[in-house]
Design a protein around this motif. Structure first.
Motif: not given
Length: 125
Positions: A16-23, A27-37, A42-47, A51-53
């Protein structure tokens, strides 16, 4: 005089909590990775990724809490919407146009809707 028994507390397993946390972490890792282009991280990509995750995790966890109160149609629609919005958002981070991000979200959301509709209806009593 009959005694009334208390209803047992509903137990939510670790999924009940493991699946949303894993996803959410994925999702957050992918969003930060795609944002850096392609630039160095940098720290803004990590932040941004954190936040997205967190937002994705909160929405997925909330959906998991109310899913049993929904009809199979609404249940499938909610998962389709979550998938479509998430993947459309990630596609928009690649620098693609808004139209292609919307189409990507609609296609993947529709596929999730159809797949989850089938699963929920085949398991309905």
């Amino acid at each position: 005089m009959a005694t009334q028994q208390a209803l047992p507390a509903r137990h939510h397993g670790s999924m009940a909590w493991a699946m949303p946390v894993t996803l959410g972490v994925s999702f957050g890792f992918m969003a930060g990775f795609l944002r850096r282009e392609g630039a160095p991280v940098d720290w803004w990509d990590v932040l941004y990724g954190v936040v997205a995750g967190l937002v994705f995790t909160a929405v997925a966890f909330g959906l998991g809490r109310i899913q049993h109160a929904l009809t199979p149609e609404l249940h499938a629609g909610a998962y389709g919407a979550l998938c479509g919005i998430a993947l459309g958002f990630l596609h928009s981070l690649t620098g693609a146009s808004v139209l292609t991000a919307v189409v990507t979200g609609l296609v993947f959301g529709g596929m999730m809707l159809v797949g989850s509709f089938y699963v929920f209806h085949s398991r309905a009593d």
